[in-house]
Design an enzyme around this catalytic site. Structure first.
Site, short mmCIF file in Angstrom:
data_model
loop_
_atom_site.label_atom_id
_atom_site.label_comp_id
_atom_site.label_asym_id
_atom_site.label_seq_id
_atom_site.Cartn_x
_atom_site.Cartn_y
_atom_site.Cartn_z
N VAL A 183 0.88 -1.18 0.00
CA VAL A 183 0.00 0.00 0.00
C VAL A 183 0.91 1.22 0.00
O VAL A 183 1.78 1.34 0.87
CB VAL A 183 -0.88 0.05 1.27
CG1 VAL A 183 -1.82 1.26 1.22
CG2 VAL A 183 -1.68 -1.22 1.43
N HIS A 191 -3.43 7.26 -6.32
CA HIS A 191 -4.88 7.36 -6.14
C HIS A 191 -5.28 8.74 -5.64
O HIS A 191 -6.42 9.15 -5.81
CB HIS A 191 -5.37 6.24 -5.21
CG HIS A 191 -5.34 4.90 -5.89
ND1 HIS A 191 -6.33 4.49 -6.74
CD2 HIS A 191 -4.41 3.91 -5.86
CE1 HIS A 191 -6.02 3.29 -7.21
NE2 HIS A 191 -4.86 2.91 -6.70
N GLU A 241 1.55 -4.79 -10.16
CA GLU A 241 0.11 -4.62 -9.92
C GLU A 241 -0.62 -4.66 -11.26
O GLU A 241 -0.77 -3.63 -11.91
CB GLU A 241 -0.17 -3.29 -9.22
CG GLU A 241 0.33 -3.23 -7.78
CD GLU A 241 -0.18 -2.00 -7.03
OE1 GLU A 241 -0.91 -1.17 -7.62
OE2 GLU A 241 0.16 -1.88 -5.84
ZN LIG Z 1 -4.02 1.13 -7.32
#
Ligand SMILES: [Zn+2]
Length: 276
Positions: A183, A191, A241
């Site tokens: 994270v 984000h 990711e």
């Molecule tokens: Zn993301």
């Protein structure tokens, strides 16, 4: 009678002279007109030739296709660096990573994708168009699980992960380091820019879906890139990711795809740095 003949001769001579003069005047006018036409047409022909030379002897001039990115990309060198400086300031190329923090107070104008998921208003059309295109291609198992997250929300997610690692017996520093690979820290999260979309389950199972295959092939046409590729983890500092797609604009996404650059590499390329 003799006088009449003389008059007739004079008359014929007069007519002949007039005809010859008339023909000469016509010829002179014709030459002048031709000259005028030549004067007007010559520069146009030259211009066309110059254009042809420019097009064939140098890099083709990129026409901006995207209203949001109106500046063409210059190949990084001393002549185009100032142009690239302007490009690097574009909102859609904003780099956020461990070395480039996002301002805590940065909140772009948002628009809703659906179900409370929000995206940058300037880029939302491209996201929606891309998802619609996937639907048209028969891929209906696609949804945006997460997009814009406020700084506070990201902080909460990060802290939760740190607590999780500490629960596994890690020290604070180590727990933070590990959490950071999964994270992003609030100041490092894309984000916060509202330019990143996490698809479906937000796991690498996404890699095996038709949606992922489709995105790899077509996302650049909508201005999106796979932000954290498998083979760029050492550069991005973030684990692979497959679900996280970032809007950069069609023009940039296409160059990145063609050259195989991640965002960090592409920005270095625009800055004119040596890319290995
Ligand atoms: Zn993301």
């Amino acid at each position: 009678m003799a006088r009449r003949i003389v008059n007739k001769k004079k008359f014929i001579r007069g007519i002949s002279i007039m005809v010859i003069l008339f023909i000469m005047i016509i010829l002179v006018i014709a030459m002048m007109v031709k000259g005028v036409i030549y004067l007007f047409t010559k520069p146009t022909e030259n211009k066309e030739q110059e254009n042809t030379i420019t097009e064939t002897s140098s890099e083709p001039i990129k026409q901006p296709e995207d209203n949001n990115n109106t500046v063409a990309i210059g190949v990084a060198n001393s002549n185009t660096s100032s142009q690239n400086d302007e490009i690097l300031k574009q909102w859609n190329l904003k780099l956020v990573n461990k070395d480039n923090a996002v301002d805590r107070n940065y909140v772009p104008e948002l628009a809703e994708v659906g179900d409370g998921v929000k995206f940058d208003k300037r880029a939302i059309t491209y996201l929606k168009d891309m998802i619609n295109a996937m639907y048209k291609a028969g891929i209906t198992k696609i949804w945006v699980q997460s997009a814009y997250r406020s700084y506070d929300k990201q902080e909460e997610l990060f802290n939760r992960k740190v607590v999780e690692y500490k629960g596994q017996g890690k020290e604070q520093e180590e727990a933070e380091r590990l959490a950071q690979t999964v994270v992003q820290r609030p100041e490092m999260s894309e984000h916060n820019l509202a330019l990143a979309a996490d698809f479906n389950t937000v796991t690498n199972e996404f890699e095996n879906t038709k949606a992922f295959t489709w995105l790899q092939k077509n996302a650049a046409d909508y201005g999106f890139i796979l932000r954290y590729p498998k083979d760029k983890q050492d550069i991005t500092g973030i684990i692979y990711e497959s679900w996280h797609w970032r809007y950069v604009g069609k023009e940039h996404a296409k160059v990145m795809k063609q050259k195989g650059y991640c965002l960090e590499e592409y920005i270095d390329y625009l800055k004119g740095a040596q890319v290995v």
